[in-house]
Design a protein around this motif. Structure first.
Motif, PDB file in Angstrom:
ATOM      1  N   SER A 135     -36.263  15.035 -48.990  1.00  0.00           N
ATOM      2  CA  SER A 135     -37.290  14.697 -47.998  1.00  0.00           C
ATOM      3  C   SER A 135     -36.705  14.693 -46.594  1.00  0.00           C
ATOM      4  N   LEU A 136     -35.437  14.297 -46.477  1.00  0.00           N
ATOM      5  CA  LEU A 136     -34.802  14.334 -45.152  1.00  0.00           C
ATOM      6  C   LEU A 136     -34.626  15.769 -44.690  1.00  0.00           C
ATOM      7  N   ASP A 137     -34.182  16.637 -45.619  1.00  0.00           N
ATOM      8  CA  ASP A 137     -33.955  18.032 -45.246  1.00  0.00           C
ATOM      9  C   ASP A 137     -35.261  18.721 -44.872  1.00  0.00           C
ATOM     10  N   GLY A 138     -36.314  18.383 -45.613  1.00  0.00           N
ATOM     11  CA  GLY A 138     -37.569  19.098 -45.388  1.00  0.00           C
ATOM     12  C   GLY A 138     -38.512  18.403 -44.435  1.00  0.00           C
ATOM     13  N   MET A 139     -38.071  17.319 -43.795  1.00  0.00           N
ATOM     14  CA  MET A 139     -38.971  16.528 -42.944  1.00  0.00           C
ATOM     15  C   MET A 139     -39.512  17.375 -41.792  1.00  0.00           C
TER      16      MET A 139
END
Lengths: 167, 390
Positions: free
Chosen positions: B274-278
Motif C-alpha cells: 500500500s505504501l508503494d502503490g499509494m
C-alpha cells in the motif's frame, strides 16, 4: 519418543537462545522514559487541552457562532454571546467541561474562524471537579501555536476585508 | 447432609488474566472444570444506543471506544457502512491509506494480544517487548489523527486530515523493525517448552465446531477454515493486494499463536504494497453536504461556508434503508448494521462484535480441562471487554 526428544532439544538448546535475547537487552540502552522528568514531545496534531486564538492585533477570534458546541459529540461546550462596543459579536461566556470532553477534535474542525483548537498539554489533574470547567480567560492565554497552514489564509482574509476597529 | 463433590468459584471480574472485567463462574471438581460460564455486562456502556441518538458523523468517536486496541478497524467498519448507505465512493488514495492503517492496527492489536497472552502464561519479558514495538504504531496514530488510542481518524467519506508528511518514514521504520523483532519473539516462545506445554492441545476447537459457534477471525482460521473477509468479501480495495490467508491445523492455542504471528507478517506485506502503490490525490471525497469542505474554502467561499454550517449543525440525511458492512478486524468479523430512516440520526445501529461471539465458545474450550487452562483459553480467544459489552 520423538516428542520427548524434541522437548529435550527445546530445553537444552532452544530455550537458552531465548535467554540470550533477554540477556542482549540487558546491555542495550533502555527505551523507557523517566516520565515526570523527561517528556516525549507530542506530534504537531496532538489533541490536548483547548485554547482560544486571538488575532495578531489582540482581538478575539471567536465570534460565538456555536458551531463547536453543535459539533461536540459529548456536549461539553457552553457559550453565551454578547456584542462589543463596535457592534461585533463575541463570546461572553465560553466554557468547556474537560470532564465531559473526549478530545475528539471535532470543535477544532468545525470552527469557521480557526478560533478554538486543541493544544499540546496533557497534564491537567486537579483535586476538585470545579476546576475542570475550563473558562474563556484560561483559554485565551498565550500558548505555543500549533502547526496551522491556515494562518496564512486568515491573514489574507483579514487584509482583504480589513480589521474591525472601534468607531 | 448431601455431600457436594464440586465447588463453585468465581474467576473475575477483578482477575488479571480475564483481560478486563470478565467474570467466569466455574464449577470445579478438584482441578478439573466441570462447568464454565462467562458472565458479561460489567463494562456495558450502551454504545449502540448512544450511537442511535447522535448524528451520523458524531457517532464515530463511539466506535473507537468499543475495541480500543483496534480503533482504526472500528472506524473503518462504521465509515464503510455509512458510505454504503449513502452510496458514496472515496478517492483511491483514501482506500490505500485506510488499508495501510487497518493493517497497522492489526499488528498493534496482535502485539498486545501476544504480550498479554504470554504474560498470562508466565513470560513476562514478552509483554515489555510487545508493548515497545506497539509504541511505534501508536506514534503513527498520533501523527495522523492526534490521539494515541481514540483516533477518530477515518471519517465518513475520507480521512480527517491528509496523511502526515513523515508518514512514509514512520511506516518504513515499522516495516524495518517489526520483522527483526518477530524473529526474537519466535526465539523466545515458539520452541519454549514451557509455552508449548501450556498451549499445545489446549483450548482445542474443531473446524466444524468453530463454524457452528459462528467464530471468526483467528479463532476460525486457527481450526483450519480458510475464511478471511479480506479475500472472501473484499472491501476498501483489498482485492488489489497480494497476501495469503494464515491458517492453523489443530485449532489449539499454539496454532493460534503461530497464526497470529503469520498474520503480522502478511500485514507487513500489505502495508508495503500500500505504501508503494499509494496514489496522490485528495484525502476526502467531494460530496457536498456529506463530507466537510476543505477549511481553506470555508474561510473565503460562501457556498462552502454554508455547507460547512449546515453539515456541522444538522448533519446529513441518510436514505431509508438498511445496510450491513463487515470487515476483518484483528479479532474477527466486525460488522455494522445501520438502518436509516431519512433523518440525520440512524434509527438502529447494531454491531456484530467478534469478541462477544468468540467468547461464547469459552465453555466448550475449557470444560473438562484443568483450571490453569482457563487462563490460556481466555487469552487465546483475544477478547476486548469494551467490545464484548459495548
Amino acid at each position: 519418543m520423538t516428542e520427548i526428544l524434541k522437548a529435550f532439544v527445546n530445553v537444552i538448546i532452544k530455550m537458552p537462545q531465548g535467554f540470550g535475547v533477554t540477556l542482549k537487552y540487558l546491555f542495550r540502552k533502555p527505551v523507557t522514559v523517566q516520565y515526570p522528568k523527561q517528556k516525549i514531545p507530542m506530534t504537531p496534531r496532538y489533541r490536548g487541552r483547548h485554547y482560544l486564538e486571538r488575532y495578531d492585533d489582540g482581538t478575539e477570534r471567536c465570534v460565538c457562532c456555536g458551531l463547536c458546541a453543535a459539533a461536540c459529540p459529548a456536549d461539553a461546550i457552553y457559550m453565551e454571546p454578547e456584542e462589543t462596543a463596535n457592534g461585533e459579536r463575541k463570546a461572553k461566556v465560553y466554557e468547556i467541561n474537560l470532564l465531559r470532553c473526549i478530545f475528539c477534535g471535532f470543535c477544532e474542525e468545525a470552527c469557521p474562524e480557526e478560533a478554538v483548537f486543541l493544544g499540546q498539554d496533557y497534564e491537567f489533574s486537579a483535586d476538585n471537579r470545579n476546576s475542570f470547567i475550563w473558562t474563556k480567560d484560561q483559554m485565551l492565554v498565550k500558548h505555543p501555536r500549533k502547526e496551522n497552514p491556515l494562518k496564512r489564509i486568515i491573514r489574507r482574509v483579514r487584509r482583504v476585508y480589513g480589521v474591525p476597529t472601534a468607531k | 447432609m448431601a455431600e457436594s463433590k464440586t465447588l463453585n468459584i468465581n474467576m473475575g471480574p477483578q482477575h488479571p488474566s480475564t483481560h478486563g472485567v470478565l467474570r467466569v463462574e466455574l464449577e470445579v471438581d478438584g482441578e478439573t472444570i466441570v462447568r464454565a460460564k462467562p458472565i458479561i455486562g460489567y463494562l456495558h456502556t450502551g454504545i449502540e444506543k448512544t450511537m442511535e441518538s447522535k448524528l451520523y458523523y458524531k457517532a464515530l468517536p463511539c466506535t473507537d471506544r468499543m475495541d480500543y486496541l483496534a480503533p482504526m478497524s472500528n472506524n473503518l467498519g462504521y465509515c464503510l457502512a455509512v458510505e454504503k448507505l449513502l452510496d458514496i465512493d472515496v478517492p483511491e488514495k483514501v482506500k490505500y491509506a485506510r488499508v495501510c492503517l487497518a493493517e497497522l492496527t492489526r499488528i498493534g492489536s496482535h502485539l498486545v494480544w501476544l504480550g498479554t497472552h504470554a504474560l498470562d502464561l508466565g513470560a513476562m519479558s514478552m509483554l515489555l517487548y510487545a508493548f515497545r514495538e506497539r509504541e511505534l504504531i501508536i506514534d503513527i496514530y498520533e501523527a495522523c489523527g492526534g490521539q494515541r488510542m481514540m483516533t477518530s481518524y477515518i471519517r465518513i467519506g475520507g480521512l480527517a486530515h491528509d496523511l502526515p508528511p513523515d508518514f512514509n518514514a514512520r511506516v518504513q521504520k515499522v516495516l524495518k523493525v517489526i520483522p527483526q523483532r518477530l524473529q526474537e519473539y519466535e526465539t523466545l516462545l515458539t520452541r519454549n517448552q514451557i509455552f508449548i506445554n501450556r498451549t499445545k492441545g489446549v483450548a482445542v476447537i474443531s473446524a466444524e465446531d468453530a463454524i457452528n459457534w459462528s467464530l471468526s477471525g483467528p479463532m476460525l482460521r486457527g481450526s483450519g477454515v480458510k475464511h478471511d473477509l479480506r479475500k472472501a468479501n473484499p472491501y476498501s480495495g483489498y482485492e488489489k493486494f497480494d497476501f495469503d490467508i494464515a491458517f492453523g491445523t489443530n485449532g489449539d492455542a499454539y496454532d493460534r499463536y503461530l497464526l497470529r504471528l503469520e498474520e503480522i507478517r502478511q500485514s507487513l506485506r500489505i502495508i508495503k504494497q500500500s505504501l508503494d502503490g499509494m496514489p496522490s490525490g485528495p484525502y476526502r471525497a467531494h460530496v457536498p453536504g456529506v463530507v466537510l469542505p476543505p477549511k481553506e474554502d470555508v474561510l473565503h467561499k460562501m457556498e462552502s461556508m454554508i455547507f460547512h454550517f449546515k453539515l456541522v449543525t444538522e448533519g446529513f440525511k441518510a436514505p431509508v434503508g438498511s445496510v450491513y458492512q463487515a470487515i476483518e478486524s484483528p479479532k474477527g468479523e466486525i460488522g455494522f448494521y445501520i438502518t436509516g430512516d431519512g433523518t440525520p440520526i440512524p434509527r438502529r445501529v447494531r454491531v456484530r462484535p467478534p469478541s462477544f461471539i468468540n467468547l461464547a465458545c469459552l465453555p466448550a474450550l475449557c470444560e473438562g480441562r484443568l483450571l490453569s487452562d482457563v487462563v490460556c483459553s481466555i487469552g487465546s480467544i483475544d477478547i476486548v471487554l469494551g467490545e464484548v459489552d459495548r
